[in-house]
Enzyme design. Sequence first.
Site, PDB file in Angstrom:
ATOM      1  N   LYS A  44      52.704  -5.573  29.900  1.00  0.00           N
ATOM      2  CA  LYS A  44      50.969  -5.040  29.307  1.00  0.00           C
ATOM      3  C   LYS A  44      50.255  -4.962  30.195  1.00  0.00           C
ATOM      4  O   LYS A  44      50.272  -6.515  30.379  1.00  0.00           O
ATOM      5  CB  LYS A  44      51.541  -5.030  27.640  1.00  0.00           C
ATOM      6  CG  LYS A  44      51.164  -6.599  27.394  1.00  0.00           C
ATOM      7  CD  LYS A  44      51.815  -7.220  25.462  1.00  0.00           C
ATOM      8  CE  LYS A  44      51.093  -8.490  25.539  1.00  0.00           C
ATOM      9  NZ  LYS A  44      52.614  -8.941  24.780  1.00  0.00           N
ATOM     10  N   TYR A 251      19.881 -17.287  35.672  1.00  0.00           N
ATOM     11  CA  TYR A 251      18.855 -17.067  34.508  1.00  0.00           C
ATOM     12  C   TYR A 251      18.636 -18.307  33.734  1.00  0.00           C
ATOM     13  O   TYR A 251      19.954 -19.151  33.693  1.00  0.00           O
ATOM     14  CB  TYR A 251      20.283 -16.028  33.935  1.00  0.00           C
ATOM     15  CG  TYR A 251      20.057 -14.415  34.509  1.00  0.00           C
ATOM     16  CD1 TYR A 251      19.152 -14.395  34.697  1.00  0.00           C
ATOM     17  CD2 TYR A 251      20.915 -13.492  35.109  1.00  0.00           C
ATOM     18  CE1 TYR A 251      18.829 -12.342  34.960  1.00  0.00           C
ATOM     19  CE2 TYR A 251      20.893 -12.299  35.117  1.00  0.00           C
ATOM     20  CZ  TYR A 251      19.621 -11.635  35.105  1.00  0.00           C
ATOM     21  OH  TYR A 251      19.761 -10.264  35.755  1.00  0.00           O
TER      22      TYR A 251
END
Length: 352
Positions: A44, A251
């Site tokens: 999955k 950042y």
Amino acid sequence: MPPVTVPPTAAPLRLDLSAAALIHNWRWLAAQCAPAASCGAAVKADGYGLGADAVVRHLTRAGCCDFYVATWAEAAALPADTPIAVLHGVRAEDMATALAMPNARPVLNTPGQVTTWRAAGGGRCDVMIDNGMSRLGLSADDVRDGMLTGLMIDTVMSHLACADEDSPRNAAQRDAFQALLPGITARRASLANSAGICLGAGWHFDHVRPGLALYGGMPRPEAAGHLRPVVQPMAQVLQVRDVAAGATVGYNAQWTARSDTRLAILNAGYADGYRRGFSNSGRAWIGDVALPVAGRVSMDLTAVVVPTGADVAEGDWVALDFDLTQAAAQSGLSPYELLTGLGARWARHWID
Ligand SMILES: *Cc1c(COP(=O)(O)O)cnc(C)c1O
């Protein structure tokens, strides 16, 4: 004017995926359960992020003949001869697809799904029993009330909530499952995921359904030393730059150069699943030289420090540390989230 055609370009980031390691892990798991129980594979979420199609191809070659997906869209994306069980069962809107796919069967989870499947004249199916997870599945009362009578059940299954821990709930779930089996007509019974396999033969029943361990995740300490890593993320160097002592990186200036420093800017970031938790803690490697992550991981880019004397150039490829146990600790994520979070920009490159 002729249409503009864009030539295909090689991605600047790739996952090196080892089919040999994947097959080794499946064989180890299968050997823990043989000969009493057969071993399937959960594929999955696109094979836990690796690419379900390729995982199915490699494990089929190794002898696996049961694959688990979550939805019918995932089932339909696999080759038409893949033996599939669809864990989320079948809704009315899935029925046309389900009936058109003789290679796939639903895992029926609710009284409504059982009714829908019967009414549509569906044939072979699996059934999920919920007994302690309170997630998907029919209750013991549903079973006792005769809900399953007359269904053509291939695999009756349940799912362990705490198999990765030493919890009394594991034996309790197993015993509750075992107690229901005499009242159910099915070809086989299945309880264990990766961690459940490591709990021992008492949890294996007739069939097991590992996912994580196939892909190199460590489900329990018993598997240590037996599973091989399958996924190695590789990122290309986009820029090499020298910064002076005192310069800050990224950042919010979360890293400061204590001396003149060479940096390499890598083509991977949190949008690729290289998560912000690796900020100032992850590492890349070029050969056997470690390149520590400097500052915050950005959306598409990550800066690493090039140690004095190391040779890193624009266009070089570096390997990102992605030991799943260690990376989980660094990033605050589970190994499942790390794998399934690997985004679409990585080229998936099976190396053996
Ligand atoms: C995902 C899943 C598995 C595989 O679990 P792992 O922990 O990855 O081994 C097995 N059974 C069910 C029902 C699942 O949803």
